[in-house]
Design an enzyme around this catalytic site. Structure first.
Site, mmCIF file in Angstrom:
data_model
loop_
_atom_site.group_PDB
_atom_site.id
_atom_site.type_symbol
_atom_site.label_atom_id
_atom_site.label_comp_id
_atom_site.label_asym_id
_atom_site.label_seq_id
_atom_site.Cartn_x
_atom_site.Cartn_y
_atom_site.Cartn_z
ATOM 1 N N GLU A 143 0.735 -1.154 -0.022
ATOM 2 C CA GLU A 143 -0.014 -0.047 -0.080
ATOM 3 C C GLU A 143 0.889 1.276 0.012
ATOM 4 O O GLU A 143 0.504 2.295 0.803
ATOM 5 C CB GLU A 143 -0.981 0.062 1.327
ATOM 6 C CG GLU A 143 -1.727 -1.312 1.106
ATOM 7 C CD GLU A 143 -2.986 -1.062 2.101
ATOM 8 O OE1 GLU A 143 -2.869 -0.543 3.251
ATOM 9 O OE2 GLU A 143 -4.034 -1.966 2.027
ATOM 10 N N ARG A 203 5.723 -7.878 7.956
ATOM 11 C CA ARG A 203 4.220 -8.286 7.562
ATOM 12 C C ARG A 203 4.124 -8.635 6.091
ATOM 13 O O ARG A 203 4.955 -8.530 5.339
ATOM 14 C CB ARG A 203 3.310 -6.934 7.635
ATOM 15 C CG ARG A 203 3.482 -6.583 9.370
ATOM 16 C CD ARG A 203 2.622 -5.150 9.509
ATOM 17 N NE ARG A 203 1.152 -5.318 9.368
ATOM 18 C CZ ARG A 203 0.273 -4.801 8.739
ATOM 19 N NH1 ARG A 203 0.658 -4.029 7.784
ATOM 20 N NH2 ARG A 203 -0.926 -5.014 8.692
ATOM 21 N N ASP A 236 -8.272 -8.634 4.147
ATOM 22 C CA ASP A 236 -8.130 -7.754 5.161
ATOM 23 C C ASP A 236 -9.013 -7.575 6.124
ATOM 24 O O ASP A 236 -9.836 -6.907 6.152
ATOM 25 C CB ASP A 236 -7.950 -6.414 4.257
ATOM 26 C CG ASP A 236 -7.455 -5.396 5.015
ATOM 27 O OD1 ASP A 236 -6.977 -5.526 6.150
ATOM 28 O OD2 ASP A 236 -7.505 -4.079 4.644
ATOM 29 N N GLU A 249 -12.211 -2.310 12.330
ATOM 30 C CA GLU A 249 -12.160 -1.241 11.220
ATOM 31 C C GLU A 249 -13.443 -1.712 10.189
ATOM 32 O O GLU A 249 -14.282 -1.004 9.788
ATOM 33 C CB GLU A 249 -11.015 -1.600 10.173
ATOM 34 C CG GLU A 249 -10.963 -0.745 9.193
ATOM 35 C CD GLU A 249 -9.604 -1.041 8.124
ATOM 36 O OE1 GLU A 249 -8.894 -1.670 8.781
ATOM 37 O OE2 GLU A 249 -9.665 -0.654 7.311
ATOM 38 N N TRP A 288 -8.527 -1.602 -5.657
ATOM 39 C CA TRP A 288 -8.111 -2.512 -4.602
ATOM 40 C C TRP A 288 -8.224 -3.845 -4.668
ATOM 41 O O TRP A 288 -8.052 -4.565 -3.817
ATOM 42 C CB TRP A 288 -8.931 -1.776 -3.348
ATOM 43 C CG TRP A 288 -8.457 -0.504 -3.055
ATOM 44 C CD1 TRP A 288 -9.285 0.701 -3.570
ATOM 45 C CD2 TRP A 288 -7.460 0.096 -2.349
ATOM 46 N NE1 TRP A 288 -8.751 1.813 -3.208
ATOM 47 C CE2 TRP A 288 -7.676 1.545 -2.373
ATOM 48 C CE3 TRP A 288 -6.407 -0.297 -1.549
ATOM 49 C CZ2 TRP A 288 -6.792 2.436 -1.762
ATOM 50 C CZ3 TRP A 288 -5.380 0.466 -1.032
ATOM 51 C CH2 TRP A 288 -5.712 1.875 -1.118
#
Ligand code: GCV
Length: 611
Positions: free
Chosen positions: A237, A270, A316, A344, A475
């Site tokens: 990202e 990560r 995600d 989130e 995305w």
């Protein structure tokens, strides 16, 4: 002020001296929790986090390492205060060495994906905190066996400060507050940091760059000798990484590992790597496949002090995803599992979403093998109650319980203990609260994106419904709904994603008959009139779930309002339950209308779906 599950603990012994050791704290905690007991604490340094306990009446002998004594003390205190019978003999050791909370806190005091106020640690570009609240956080962590806190965001916004230049004395002071609780700090670093510091490159194979990192590590460890290590988000990202220099992630991670090795530090690297600039017209790229494709070829190439940290699902942190195949495919590399306590995509600490059952599901498919670390994105913030929603505290609590003992982890028992410690409820009140908490995830799932489809949220904020919000975007997050069908075929005949799994899981997911309903639209493209296992059509199942989910959110709101929570939790819980019911209603109508307009199918039960 004592909040959440520490509410029932005695006042924290007021010993802030820098020499307070975990074992001394263990003694002080036990003395105040069990006054009048005859306590013998025996320090056996080699035992580390492990502890053994024997009891005859009010005589207790606790043996363990420096931190083992502390974890043993907290295990006894939790059991005692929650009214569980204390056994006569018990021994315990954690399943994983690193049990981490990862804060996405920025130095300016904001928190990326934070839903409990501003940062507990930073403000205005520097450290700024209330030591009493920090100790409270440290005590919460230690009380459930958590032992590492990564203090800053993996998206390092100020590369020059990524190594805490100019802030190291403050980092050291913060580490002093956490140390008696057995919690070590970690920091997120920017892979390109050398560039901003006068070195013309960040190439991991450049001797100059390697030297720069070695010196940086020396500087940091001179201030914080027990720093747990570095957390790194690279080539992800927009964050810089080794790919810029044509190097692999093994080469990148190993360079940092070399710098940390003399200090005993670990690189937690990560694996959240995917193409975030995909063209929605491109059907040949399937985002969930990206991490496996990147890392599987590197299996066995990482240095010993590198851990690859993998999100639990391949997308995600969506409401429901299968276990990431990367966690099952790297047999020669130490791995860490990453989950997200920050809600989130799961209600932003407005909607109730208890993760206790999620932990169990994740572990069901995860072999113990080479998992060395568990990490959770923090749900903490500066709100008075630390978690935004007082009941969201249960997610950190149960996460700690899970990382200590995944084999013995029982969601119902863990939530019960949390309720008793937090509110002292018993009988019908305890049963009611536990029932709603354990069902809350299923309720949320019913009124949001159906059956593992994911991503039907408002872009960027990620709260509230928007079925095509991410459909024509970059995305890799598409549902490809049309008038006949919805979803992406991820089987061997489709994108081939299922082929990344070992045979048993591959077969389970390939076949629509054995694929669990909750994941049907993750793995399969299905016609609206396809018949599900229980005889309902797909479209009817979508309608039913959304009507039920919204109705249950209302019932849960009423039930929560009827429980005798103390102030100020009572008001906050009621206010959030109202907002949740409204959110659920909005989701219900937007999703049902979206699919009704596409499919043209009426609800078999004649309920109102808006045009
Ligand atoms: C820290 C998602 C979130 C980002 C987060 C990222 C990550 O994309 O929306 O805010 O960045 O995950 O895990 O790195």
């Amino acid at each position: 002020m004592h909040l959440n599950w520490l509410r029932s603990f005695p006042a924290l012994p007021d010993r802030q001296d820098p020499d307070l050791t975990p074992s001394a704290l263990a003694r002080a905690e036990l003395e105040s929790a069990f006054p009048g007991w005859d306590l013998t604490l025996t320090l056996s340094p080699g035992m580390g986090d492990t502890w053994v306990y024997d009891r005859i009446g009010r005589s207790v002998i606790l043996t363990g390492g420096e931190t083992g004594l502390l974890y043993g003390a907290y295990a006894l205190i939790r059991a005692g205060l929650a009214g569980r019978a204390l056994p006569e003999h018990l021994e315990s050791a954690p399943a994983y060495g690193l049990r981490m909370i990862d804060c996405w806190d920025n130095l300016d005091g904001s928190i990326e994906r934070g839903y409990a106020g501003r940062s507990l640690f930073f403000e205005g570009g520097r450290f700024a905190y209330d030591p009493a609240r920090v100790r409270h956080v440290a005590r919460m962590m230690a009380s459930v066996g958590l032992n590492v806190l990564c203090v800053n965001n993996v998206n390092v916004r100020q590369p020059a400060q990524s190594l805490m230049d100019g802030l190291l004395p403050d980092l050291s002071a913060l580490a002093d507050l956490f140390r008696p609780f057995g919690v070590r700090l970690m920091i997120s670093v920017d892979f390109s940091a050398p560039l901003g510091c006068g070195v013309g490159s960040a190439d991991p194979l450049s001797p100059e760059v390697r030297q720069w990192w070695a010196e940086a590590a020396d500087r940091i460890y001179a201030e914080v000798p027990d720093l747990a290590g570095f957390l790194v988000k690279a080539d992800s990202e927009g964050q810089p990484g080794p790919h810029t220099y044509g190097r692999t992630h093994a080469e990148g991670a190993n360079m940092l590992a070399e710098a940390l090795r003399p200090h005993g530090g670990t690189v937690v690297w990560r694996c959240f790597v995917y193409n975030c600039k995909q063209d929605w017209r491109d059907k040949g790229t399937d985002r969930p496949m990206a991490a496996y494709d990147t890392y599987k070829p590197l299996d066995g190439q990482f240095a010993e002090n590198v851990i690859l940290q993998v999100k639990n699902g391949p997308f995600d942190f969506q409401v429901r995803e299968p276990l990431s195949p990367l966690l099952l495919g790297m047999s020669r590399t130490p791995l860490g599992l990453e989950v997200q306590l920050a809600q989130e995509y799961t209600g932003q600490q407005i909607d109730l979403y208890t993760m206790a059952t999620l932990w169990k599901e994740i572990m069901a498919d995860l072999p113990a093998g080479n998992i060395r670390a568990m990490a959770a994105v923090s749900n903490l913030g500066r709100d008075e109650n630390y978690f935004g929603h007082p009941l969201a505290a249960v997610n950190l609590f149960t996460f700690g319980r899970l990382c200590w003992d995944p084999a013995g982890y029982d969601p119902e028992a863990a939530v019960t203990e949390w309720i008793r410690l937090s509110y002292g409820f018993t009988g019908a009140e305890e049963n009611a609260l536990r029932g709603w908490m354990l069902r809350s995830r299923e309720i949320y799932e019913k009124y949001t994106a159906p059956l593992g489809l994911c991503w039907m949220v408002n872009p960027h904020t990620h709260y509230g419904p928007n079925p095509w919000g991410y459909e024509f975007d970059l995305w890799g997050t598409y549902n490809r709904a049309d008038r006949q069908a919805v979803g992406i075929d991820r089987t061997g005949a489709g994108t081939g994603y299922t082929l990344q799994y070992p045979p048993a899981l591959r077969e389970r997911y390939e076949n629509p008959q054995t694929c669990p309903d909750g994941l049907k639209l993750f793995f399969h493209r299905m016609a609206y009139d396809a018949v599900m296992a229980d005889g309902r059509t797909l479209i009817q199942r979508i309608y039913d779930d959304h009507f039920e989910g919204a109705r249950e959110a209302e019932a849960m709101r009423d039930a929560l309002k009827a429980l005798p929570f103390p102030a100020p939790d009572r008001q906050v819980i009621a206010e959030r339950a109202d907002r949740q019911a409204e959110n659920a209603r909005e989701w219900r109508d937007v999703v049902n209308t979206f699919f009704r307009r596409l499919s043209g199918a009426d609800d078999a039960r004649g309920r109102r779906i808006y045009d």
